[in-house]
Each structure stands twice: as structure tokens, then as C-alpha cells.
Design a protein around this motif. Structure first.
Motif, mmCIF file in Angstrom:
data_model
loop_
_atom_site.group_PDB
_atom_site.id
_atom_site.type_symbol
_atom_site.label_atom_id
_atom_site.label_comp_id
_atom_site.label_asym_id
_atom_site.label_seq_id
_atom_site.Cartn_x
_atom_site.Cartn_y
_atom_site.Cartn_z
ATOM 1 N N ALA A 46 0.827 -1.205 0.000
ATOM 2 C CA ALA A 46 0.000 0.000 0.000
ATOM 3 C C ALA A 46 0.860 1.253 0.000
ATOM 4 O O ALA A 46 0.559 2.235 -0.693
ATOM 5 N N MET A 47 1.970 1.217 0.754
ATOM 6 C CA MET A 47 2.849 2.383 0.800
ATOM 7 C C MET A 47 3.589 2.579 -0.521
ATOM 8 O O MET A 47 3.749 3.710 -1.003
ATOM 9 N N ARG A 48 4.032 1.495 -1.114
ATOM 10 C CA ARG A 48 4.707 1.603 -2.413
ATOM 11 C C ARG A 48 3.770 2.236 -3.428
ATOM 12 O O ARG A 48 4.151 3.149 -4.173
ATOM 13 N N ASP A 49 2.528 1.753 -3.460
ATOM 14 C CA ASP A 49 1.553 2.297 -4.414
ATOM 15 C C ASP A 49 1.211 3.749 -4.092
ATOM 16 O O ASP A 49 0.993 4.564 -4.999
ATOM 17 N N GLN A 50 1.157 4.062 -2.793
ATOM 18 C CA GLN A 50 0.851 5.439 -2.397
ATOM 19 C C GLN A 50 1.942 6.400 -2.870
ATOM 20 O O GLN A 50 1.659 7.475 -3.418
ATOM 21 N N LEU A 51 3.175 6.022 -2.683
ATOM 22 C CA LEU A 51 4.276 6.896 -3.095
ATOM 23 C C LEU A 51 4.351 7.002 -4.617
ATOM 24 O O LEU A 51 4.635 8.078 -5.161
ATOM 25 N N ALA A 52 4.077 5.906 -5.296
ATOM 26 C CA ALA A 52 4.042 5.952 -6.761
ATOM 27 C C ALA A 52 2.931 6.890 -7.233
ATOM 28 O O ALA A 52 3.088 7.622 -8.220
ATOM 29 N N HIS A 53 1.818 6.894 -6.500
ATOM 30 C CA HIS A 53 0.693 7.768 -6.844
ATOM 31 C C HIS A 53 1.077 9.241 -6.705
ATOM 32 O O HIS A 53 0.660 10.085 -7.522
ATOM 33 N N LEU A 54 1.870 9.567 -5.691
ATOM 34 C CA LEU A 54 2.328 10.952 -5.528
ATOM 35 C C LEU A 54 3.108 11.404 -6.763
ATOM 36 O O LEU A 54 2.874 12.495 -7.298
ATOM 37 N N VAL A 55 4.028 10.552 -7.187
ATOM 38 C CA VAL A 55 4.864 10.897 -8.345
ATOM 39 C C VAL A 55 4.018 11.019 -9.602
ATOM 40 O O VAL A 55 4.164 11.964 -10.387
ATOM 41 N N GLU A 56 3.103 10.068 -9.810
ATOM 42 C CA GLU A 56 2.234 10.098 -10.997
ATOM 43 C C GLU A 56 1.385 11.360 -11.031
ATOM 44 O O GLU A 56 1.203 11.979 -12.088
ATOM 45 N N THR A 57 0.854 11.743 -9.870
ATOM 46 C CA THR A 57 -0.002 12.938 -9.804
ATOM 47 C C THR A 57 0.790 14.186 -10.166
ATOM 48 O O THR A 57 0.336 15.027 -10.948
ATOM 49 N N ALA A 58 1.989 14.304 -9.596
ATOM 50 C CA ALA A 58 2.814 15.477 -9.885
ATOM 51 C C ALA A 58 3.243 15.528 -11.349
ATOM 52 O O ALA A 58 3.297 16.604 -11.954
ATOM 53 N N ARG A 59 3.530 14.367 -11.939
ATOM 54 C CA ARG A 59 3.941 14.328 -13.344
ATOM 55 C C ARG A 59 2.767 14.639 -14.287
ATOM 56 O O ARG A 59 2.944 15.258 -15.330
ATOM 57 N N ALA A 60 1.572 14.211 -13.904
ATOM 58 C CA ALA A 60 0.417 14.344 -14.789
ATOM 59 C C ALA A 60 -0.260 15.705 -14.703
ATOM 60 O O ALA A 60 -0.960 16.115 -15.632
#
Length: 276
Positions: free
Chosen positions: A177-191
Motif C-alpha cells: 500500500a505504501m509503495r503504491d501510495q508513493l508511486a501515486h504521488l509521483v504520478e499525480t505530480a507528473r500528470a
């Protein structure tokens, strides 16, 4: 000053409150400014209630009833109009969030709600609402997920989040869950170019916001406000002097935090740590 507009009083409880406030005010022969002067607020503030753009306040409703001679009519309507999908202490801030021109958040230990994944939000909700049923948990999480629409809205606010490094290291919901959460932060900022993330590293040491979640909101047609939150409670701050103090502290945090690119690199590295 917002001009009165025709509302369908039966569209929802807030519209009914606004139309009743306008009816009572006009029956008393007062303008919005007149009522505002007597209630120690601005006519613009009265207009926001009448246009159903601001959730009614219990203390203001009591004052309006006293000034307009309406018994407890507006206070009773206020209780209906204040029902919300989110926690009561956050409801006013949630409404303002939708009108904000910019939102700047500081998160000391947990991810900002608008950036949380469903798995992360579910783990948090189950941890804080231990007696809640599955249905209650789902309602709470779904309401939080809806807030992410701020990023997809054509006229959504500029969003800036400063996240303390500690929030990257607390494994809420488990490693995946934490790995996916941190990946989501990066994806949101990039998108979303209007969403900027920074990390405040451990090396900074003390900071005025060290243990306080804070959200600074600015508007096109209203003064800025600050929302702060702790466990099971929150506070909306509108006092101009206090808001200015929060503004200064936030600017300091932004100055000492890692750059946006360095922050995303650290978040990506922390995500990989959860794979190990």
C-alpha cells in the motif's frame, strides 16, 4: 459584493437556508451591508450565505435569528444545511476547498487527503474508526476519493503540498500500500503541472509546522483562510493576523524543502525501499 440571485429553495437544504435568510432580511428592510454591519461581518459574507456558496454557521445563524426576529428558524435550518459526507470538523474546509484559487498543504506524518490512494485511505480510516462498520468506512473513504477531482477539474486550484519525510517512512496499510501510495504521488505530480510536491527532509530539523497539518487556501473573491487538523478535530482559521503567521511559516517550509524534482526523486527512492 455578491448580488442576490434567485435560488430554487427546494434544491437542497443550503439553498433553502439562503432563500430564507434573504426573505427575512428583505422583510426587515435591510440590505446585505446593513445586516452585515449589525452582525459584525461584511455584506459580502451575507451574500455568500444567501447564494448558498458558503455553509451556514451555527453561531451566525443564532445572531441572524436575533437580529431578524425569526426565533430559532435559521438555527434549525442551519442544522439541516450542515449535514456533510465528511467529518463535521472538516466540512467547512471541504466546501471552501472547492472554491479555492490555490491550496497549499503541509503534511507532517500522513499524506494529504486529496493525494491518498484508496488502500492508504482505507487503512487510515479503519485505524481511526475502529468501531465503524464496513459501510461507514466505505462512505468515508469514497468521500475522500471524491476530493481528488480537484486535479481533473478544468478550473481546479493550483495545488502545492509540502510533505515531511516522516510521512514517506510510516508504512500505513502495509508495504504494498505504501509503495503504491508513493508511486501515486509521483504520478499525480507528473500528470498535473498545477500540482507541485516538495519533501521537507529530516535534516531540516525543527520547523513551526512540525506536528501540525495545515492547509492555506486563497480565493478570487474572499480573504485567505487556514485549516489545521489533528486527531479527531480540526479548526478553520480566518483571523487575518493568524493567517499571515501561517503564510510566513509556510513560505519558510517551502524555502528549506527539497526542490520539486529532488523531492520526486526521494519519493521514488522511498517507494523502491518498500519493494525490498
Amino acid at each position: 459584493m455578491p448580488q442576490p440571485k434567485d435560488l430554487d429553495p427546494y434544491a437542497d437544504a443550503r439553498s433553502f437556508y439562503g432563500s430564507e435568510l434573504r426573505r427575512l432580511r428583505e422583510a426587515a428592510g435591510m440590505s446585505q451591508s446593513d445586516l452585515g454591519d449589525k452582525a459584525f461581518c461584511s455584506g459580502t459574507y451575507i451574500g455568500l450565505f444567501e447564494m448558498a456558496e458558503r455553509r451556514p454557521q451555527e453561531d451566525m445563524s443564532r445572531i441572524f435569528d436575533e437580529l431578524l426576529g425569526s426565533g430559532k428558524h435559521l438555527q434549525r435550518l442551519c442544522r439541516l444545511a450542515r449535514k456533510s459526507k465528511v467529518a463535521g470538523y472538516f466540512a467547512d474546509a471541504a466546501e471552501l476547498e472547492k472554491r479555492a484559487r490555490s491550496i497549499e498543504e503541509y503534511a507532517p506524518m500522513l499524506m494529504p487527503g486529496v493525494l491518498q490512494t484508496r488502500a492508504y485511505a482505507t487503512a487510515l480510516t479503519r485505524g481511526t474508526m475502529r468501531r465503524a462498520s464496513d459501510e461507514e468506512v466505505e462512505r468515508t473513504v469514497s468521500a475522500r476519493m471524491e476530493r481528488a477531482q480537484l486535479f481533473s477539474c478544468e478550473n481546479g486550484p493550483d495545488f502545492w503540498a509540502i510533505i515531511h519525510e516522516a510521512a514517506l517512512r510510516v508504512p500505513i496499510g502495509g508495504l504494498r500500500a505504501m509503495r503504491d501510495q508513493l508511486a501515486h504521488l509521483v504520478e499525480t505530480a507528473r500528470a498535473h503541472p498545477h500540482a507541485i510536491l516538495q519533501v521537507l527532509p529530516f535534516s531540516v530539523g525543527f520547523h513551526p509546522f512540525l506536528n501540525t497539518m495545515s492547509s492555506l487556501m486563497q480565493f478570487v473573491d474572499a480573504p485567505p483562510v487556514v485549516y489545521t487538523e489533528g486527531a479527531y478535530t480540526g479548526q478553520l482559521i480566518e483571523d487575518a493576523a493568524l493567517v499571515a503567521q501561517y503564510r510566513s511559516a509556510y513560505d519558510l517550509a517551502r524555502a528549506v524543502a527539497l526542490s520539486p524534482e529532488a523531492s520526486l526523486a526521494l519519493i521514488t527512492s522511498a517507494a523502491k525501499d518498500y519493494d525490498r
